[in-house]
Design a protein around this motif. Sequence first.
Motif, mmCIF file in Angstrom:
data_model
loop_
_atom_site.group_PDB
_atom_site.id
_atom_site.type_symbol
_atom_site.label_atom_id
_atom_site.label_comp_id
_atom_site.label_asym_id
_atom_site.label_seq_id
_atom_site.Cartn_x
_atom_site.Cartn_y
_atom_site.Cartn_z
ATOM 1 N N LYS A 64 0.812 -1.222 0.000
ATOM 2 C CA LYS A 64 0.000 0.000 0.000
ATOM 3 C C LYS A 64 0.847 1.275 0.000
ATOM 4 O O LYS A 64 0.299 2.382 -0.008
ATOM 5 C CB LYS A 64 -0.928 0.000 1.219
ATOM 6 N N GLY A 65 2.182 1.121 0.028
ATOM 7 C CA GLY A 65 3.065 2.284 0.044
ATOM 8 C C GLY A 65 3.031 3.063 1.345
ATOM 9 O O GLY A 65 3.452 4.228 1.401
ATOM 10 N N LEU A 66 2.546 2.427 2.411
ATOM 11 C CA LEU A 66 2.427 3.131 3.689
ATOM 12 C C LEU A 66 3.772 3.316 4.382
ATOM 13 O O LEU A 66 3.901 4.158 5.277
ATOM 14 C CB LEU A 66 1.474 2.367 4.608
ATOM 15 N N HIS A 67 4.772 2.536 3.979
ATOM 16 C CA HIS A 67 6.070 2.563 4.657
ATOM 17 C C HIS A 67 6.832 3.865 4.440
ATOM 18 O O HIS A 67 7.793 4.132 5.149
ATOM 19 C CB HIS A 67 6.931 1.376 4.208
ATOM 20 N N GLU A 68 6.418 4.672 3.475
ATOM 21 C CA GLU A 68 7.054 5.974 3.257
ATOM 22 C C GLU A 68 6.040 7.110 3.282
ATOM 23 O O GLU A 68 6.374 8.247 2.960
ATOM 24 C CB GLU A 68 7.820 5.974 1.927
ATOM 25 N N ALA A 69 4.810 6.805 3.667
ATOM 26 C CA ALA A 69 3.737 7.798 3.605
ATOM 27 C C ALA A 69 3.639 8.659 4.866
ATOM 28 O O ALA A 69 2.935 9.676 4.865
ATOM 29 C CB ALA A 69 2.399 7.107 3.354
ATOM 30 N N TYR A 70 4.345 8.257 5.937
ATOM 31 C CA TYR A 70 4.245 8.961 7.214
ATOM 32 C C TYR A 70 5.639 9.332 7.710
ATOM 33 O O TYR A 70 6.648 8.830 7.207
ATOM 34 C CB TYR A 70 3.507 8.098 8.242
ATOM 35 N N ASP A 71 5.685 10.175 8.721
ATOM 36 C CA ASP A 71 6.976 10.631 9.252
ATOM 37 C C ASP A 71 7.509 9.734 10.359
ATOM 38 O O ASP A 71 8.671 9.861 10.757
ATOM 39 C CB ASP A 71 6.838 12.072 9.767
ATOM 40 N N GLY A 72 6.676 8.849 10.893
ATOM 41 C CA GLY A 72 7.103 7.927 11.932
ATOM 42 C C GLY A 72 6.095 6.813 12.095
ATOM 43 O O GLY A 72 4.917 6.963 11.728
ATOM 44 N N TYR A 73 6.560 5.680 12.657
ATOM 45 C CA TYR A 73 5.724 4.488 12.775
ATOM 46 C C TYR A 73 5.835 3.923 14.186
ATOM 47 O O TYR A 73 6.936 3.642 14.667
ATOM 48 C CB TYR A 73 6.164 3.436 11.748
ATOM 49 N N LEU A 74 4.687 3.747 14.840
ATOM 50 C CA LEU A 74 4.643 3.204 16.186
ATOM 51 C C LEU A 74 4.015 1.818 16.139
ATOM 52 O O LEU A 74 2.840 1.673 15.778
ATOM 53 C CB LEU A 74 3.836 4.111 17.113
ATOM 54 N N SER A 92 11.918 -5.242 10.737
ATOM 55 C CA SER A 92 11.746 -5.378 9.293
ATOM 56 C C SER A 92 11.225 -4.087 8.672
ATOM 57 O O SER A 92 11.634 -3.710 7.566
ATOM 58 C CB SER A 92 10.814 -6.549 8.970
ATOM 59 N N LEU A 93 10.344 -3.385 9.367
ATOM 60 C CA LEU A 93 9.845 -2.115 8.846
ATOM 61 C C LEU A 93 10.952 -1.065 8.844
ATOM 62 O O LEU A 93 11.059 -0.261 7.905
ATOM 63 C CB LEU A 93 8.648 -1.641 9.671
ATOM 64 N N ALA A 94 11.797 -1.084 9.879
ATOM 65 C CA ALA A 94 12.900 -0.118 9.942
ATOM 66 C C ALA A 94 13.869 -0.296 8.768
ATOM 67 O O ALA A 94 14.510 0.666 8.336
ATOM 68 C CB ALA A 94 13.640 -0.258 11.265
ATOM 69 N N LYS A 95 13.969 -1.539 8.256
ATOM 70 C CA LYS A 95 14.825 -1.792 7.095
ATOM 71 C C LYS A 95 14.162 -1.391 5.786
ATOM 72 O O LYS A 95 14.830 -1.328 4.747
ATOM 73 C CB LYS A 95 15.194 -3.277 7.042
ATOM 74 N N SER A 96 12.859 -1.125 5.849
ATOM 75 C CA SER A 96 12.087 -0.863 4.637
ATOM 76 C C SER A 96 11.691 0.595 4.479
ATOM 77 O O SER A 96 11.011 0.945 3.503
ATOM 78 C CB SER A 96 10.812 -1.725 4.641
ATOM 79 N N THR A 97 12.066 1.432 5.428
ATOM 80 C CA THR A 97 11.702 2.846 5.376
ATOM 81 C C THR A 97 12.866 3.700 5.855
ATOM 82 O O THR A 97 13.740 3.217 6.591
ATOM 83 C CB THR A 97 10.458 3.126 6.249
ATOM 84 N N THR A 98 12.862 4.937 5.440
ATOM 85 C CA THR A 98 13.865 5.896 5.920
ATOM 86 C C THR A 98 13.372 6.660 7.141
ATOM 87 O O THR A 98 14.106 7.464 7.707
ATOM 88 C CB THR A 98 14.203 6.897 4.808
ATOM 89 N N LYS A 99 12.134 6.385 7.566
ATOM 90 C CA LYS A 99 11.519 7.109 8.681
ATOM 91 C C LYS A 99 11.700 6.337 9.988
ATOM 92 O O LYS A 99 11.887 5.121 9.978
ATOM 93 C CB LYS A 99 10.031 7.321 8.395
ATOM 94 N N PRO A 100 11.650 7.018 11.146
ATOM 95 C CA PRO A 100 11.838 6.317 12.425
ATOM 96 C C PRO A 100 10.704 5.352 12.739
ATOM 97 O O PRO A 100 9.536 5.630 12.468
ATOM 98 C CB PRO A 100 11.905 7.455 13.451
ATOM 99 N N VAL A 101 11.089 4.201 13.307
ATOM 100 C CA VAL A 101 10.144 3.167 13.728
ATOM 101 C C VAL A 101 10.414 2.879 15.200
ATOM 102 O O VAL A 101 11.566 2.714 15.607
ATOM 103 C CB VAL A 101 10.314 1.876 12.900
ATOM 104 N N LEU A 102 9.372 2.805 16.002
ATOM 105 C CA LEU A 102 9.528 2.590 17.438
ATOM 106 C C LEU A 102 8.481 1.603 17.917
ATOM 107 O O LEU A 102 7.323 1.649 17.502
ATOM 108 C CB LEU A 102 9.372 3.925 18.188
ATOM 109 N N GLY A 103 8.876 0.696 18.816
ATOM 110 C CA GLY A 103 7.935 -0.201 19.475
ATOM 111 C C GLY A 103 7.539 0.377 20.822
ATOM 112 O O GLY A 103 8.309 1.104 21.458
ATOM 113 N N ILE A 104 6.341 0.032 21.286
ATOM 114 C CA ILE A 104 5.870 0.620 22.538
ATOM 115 C C ILE A 104 6.643 0.094 23.747
ATOM 116 O O ILE A 104 6.814 0.817 24.733
ATOM 117 C CB ILE A 104 4.349 0.434 22.726
ATOM 118 N N MET A 105 7.131 -1.140 23.702
ATOM 119 C CA MET A 105 7.950 -1.634 24.802
ATOM 120 C C MET A 105 9.232 -0.819 24.906
ATOM 121 O O MET A 105 9.632 -0.375 25.996
ATOM 122 C CB MET A 105 8.295 -3.108 24.620
#
Length: 228
Positions: free
Chosen positions: A64-74, A86-99
Amino acid sequence: MPSILVINPNSSQKVSDNLEKILVPPPNTNLFFYTAPAEAPKEIDGTESLIESEQVVLPDLLAKGLHEAYDGYLVCCYSDHPLIHSLAKSTTKPVLGIMQATLLYSYSNARLNKLFVLTSTSGWNATLDEAITSFGGAGVFPAQKFQRTRALDVLVLSLADEDEFAKISRRVAEVFDEYKEDKIDAVLLGCAGMAGLDEKLLALYPEVVFVDSCKVGVEFLSALTRLC
């Protein structure tokens, strides 16, 4: 204006609806919400369902192209969810887990001395303690900062139900009694399904900080979108 995609990596719309109701965007930040497709697990309850979740959600985000559509992913699963990596390897934007967000909070807040993770079911206890050990990087459980993870033994999909709160409050009282010598001053709420329980538990224990993992995750990720 920075945008954050709040990812519910299970297929329960009930969990997503609760997140959307509870989470307040930081100033000048927009929150968007994603629920995993129907073929993803309805509830993530261990290693197998973590893997199944990632195998469904990552391809869907990419297609769906969502991996570059936002500025960050939670990623809203309280674990070292494989989607984080895996998402962090697929996007240039920051990815964070809640833990990871709650652990960052626990180490960055110098006022907190002793705390523990409160999770949904006891099957998570050892897994989360291993993740805490791994996060610290020293190879041993950080017993000077944490007590061992304890569980409510309430199903994830029932954690936000009003009629379950009496059971939840009794279980919290039991854990505090077990750890009464530790002078616990903070509890990390270790499940996305616990979103909103922080305020209810604070009303019972005003001397303890109850850390909502999704709220803290949004705040840390908002900062990362400005810094990265």
